[in-house]
Design an enzyme around this catalytic site. Structure first.
Site, short mmCIF file in Angstrom:
data_model
loop_
_atom_site.label_atom_id
_atom_site.label_comp_id
_atom_site.label_asym_id
_atom_site.label_seq_id
_atom_site.Cartn_x
_atom_site.Cartn_y
_atom_site.Cartn_z
N LYS A 136 7.24 -0.19 -7.71
CA LYS A 136 5.94 0.50 -7.36
C LYS A 136 5.42 1.58 -8.07
O LYS A 136 4.44 1.56 -9.13
CB LYS A 136 5.63 0.79 -5.89
CG LYS A 136 4.50 1.55 -5.31
CD LYS A 136 4.57 2.15 -4.28
CE LYS A 136 4.73 3.69 -4.41
NZ LYS A 136 4.65 4.46 -3.19
N ASP A 160 1.79 -0.45 -2.38
CA ASP A 160 2.15 0.74 -1.48
C ASP A 160 1.80 0.44 0.10
O ASP A 160 1.52 -0.77 0.37
CB ASP A 160 1.54 2.19 -1.91
CG ASP A 160 0.05 1.99 -1.51
OD1 ASP A 160 -0.36 0.92 -1.29
OD2 ASP A 160 -0.54 3.04 -1.64
#
Length: 416
Positions: free
Chosen positions: A284, A302
């Site tokens: 991420k 996320d």
């Protein structure tokens, strides 16, 4: 000899003789005609009221005349007719549940003038199917309650949605969000790749707003990887305390800075394989850096992104790397970075985790999860966050496009 006066003709005749017929009687004078007419009218009224024969002037029973002038039936026939005249009570007829065909075949009871009159309840019985039809429309009313006037009509995607249909719906959602959030951007303040990677690591388990309020003091004291690599851990912990989990985050950013200094010459690498080797950096964080600092497409998975793509039925996966692969297959690679911003912006502002503002959602007709949150438009608007609800954005120094669209900068730490 006893003489009596005939009440009908007005002549004196011997008692016991037959009544002269009308044809044999002389032409009566005007007064006699009026009396005869009155007598006939009285006879008709008597017949219609009592239904009994009127005694003749000669002492014999003359047949009673009906209202139409016809001779009345004998007493036995009159009795039968009186029985037939007695119609069943209206309530009893109404209670009978006779089939429509059988009711149609029945003959209506005769009225007083001999004509047949149709029962009044037949028309009411024929309206029963209409009531049944009205009952069948109940599901339509139920559907109307689910979608009150003024709210968007929702076309739920089919359960067996094909891959092609899924791709079209997903891309249409992205286009709709691009129109709603034309200024979508990473909501972390940064001026270079080093600041972005540190801020992204600090954003775990906290908001971007809190990170943006904390990093100015950190970067003012430690502007480069070399400076942060040599920093005192206790001093860094004190600065990072507002972000939560500050001890673990202090260890990550100091270790990250040492790796950049020792392995990459103090520069942030621009490859995914190198980024994921740094302490505290996962896929991420790596895609945030690649997409926003180097302009290389990447999907940022996320918590907001995970929640929304599952609500939209883009994927049923729960692991971030599998979600990334599934969603990436629905879009061209060139759209990955902005797609992430659109989804995250929407998740923070409208499609909240606990109370999504469904009534204010611009993509409600495309969302299979519509109705999980507040659908009333007025109540939904009160749930809106950030600039659409009168609140500031996440960044202290947002891009100009955000400001031009009416966005408000976030206040610094401790302000307000």
């Amino acid at each position: 000899m006893v003489v009596r006066r005939d009440s009908a003709v007005g002549e004196q005749v011997p008692d016991g003789t037959k009544e002269p017929t009308k044809a044999a009687s002389p032409t009566p004078v005007k007064g006699a005609v009026k009396k005869v007419t009155a007598t006939k009218t009285a006879s008709k009224k008597a017949v219609s009221k009592k239904g009994a024969p009127v005694e003749d002037v000669s002492g014999k029973a003359a047949p009673a005349r009906s209202a139409t002038g016809k001779k009345a039936a004998p007493p036995a026939a009159a009795a039968k007719k009186s029985v037939s005249k007695k119609a069943a009570p209206a309530k009893a007829v109404a209670k009978k549940t006779v089939p429509a065909k059988a009711a149609a075949k029945r003959t209506a009871p005769a009225s007083g003038d001999g004509t047949k009159t149709a029962p009044k309840k037949t028309a009411a019985k024929k309206t029963v199917p209409a009531k049944t039809a009205a009952k069948k429309t109940v599901p339509a009313k139920t559907a109307a309650k689910k979608a009150p006037p003024g709210q968007p009509s929702v076309a739920e995607p089919p359960r067996d949605e094909s891959h092609t249909a899924l791709v079209r719906r997903a891309r249409r959602i992205n286009r709709e969000l691009a129109e709603v959030y034309p200024y979508a951007h990473p909501e972390l303040d940064f001026q270079n790749p080093f600041q972005l990677i540190v801020a992204t690591v600090l954003s775990a388990q906290t908001t971007d707003l809190r990170v943006n309020q904390t990093t100015p003091a950190l970067f003012a004291k430690y502007p480069t990887p070399e400076d942060l690599a040599e920093a005192n851990a206790e001093e860094v912990e004190e600065i990072l305390r507002p972000t939560g989990f500050f001890r673990a985050k202090t260890k990550s950013v100091i270790g990250l800075s040492k790796a950049l200094r020792d392995d990459f010459g103090g520069e942030v690498p621009g490859r995914l394989e190198d980024l994921v080797k740094l302490p505290g950096v996962g896929r991420k964080t790596a895609f945030v850096v690649l997409g926003n600092a180097f302009g290389r497409p990447g999907i940022t998975v996320d918590t907001h992104f995970q929640r929304l793509v599952r609500r939209w039925k883009w994927t049923e996966q729960t692991e971030p790397d599998k979600i990334e692969a599934a969603v990436g297959a629905l879009f061209p690679k060139s759209e990955w970075t902005m797609l992430s911003h659109h989804v995250i912006f929407h998740g923070r502002r409208i499609c909240h985790a606990r109370k999504p503002a469904c009534g204010a959602c611009p993509i409600a007709p495309l969302c299979p999860a519509y109705g999980e949150g507040e659908t009333d438009p007025e109540k939904a608007r009160k749930l809106l966050k950030y600039e659409k609800g009168g609140f500031p954005g996440q960044r202290l120094n947002p891009p100009q496009s955000y400001l031009d669209a009416g966005g408000i900068p976030a206040p610094p730490l401790g302000a307000g």
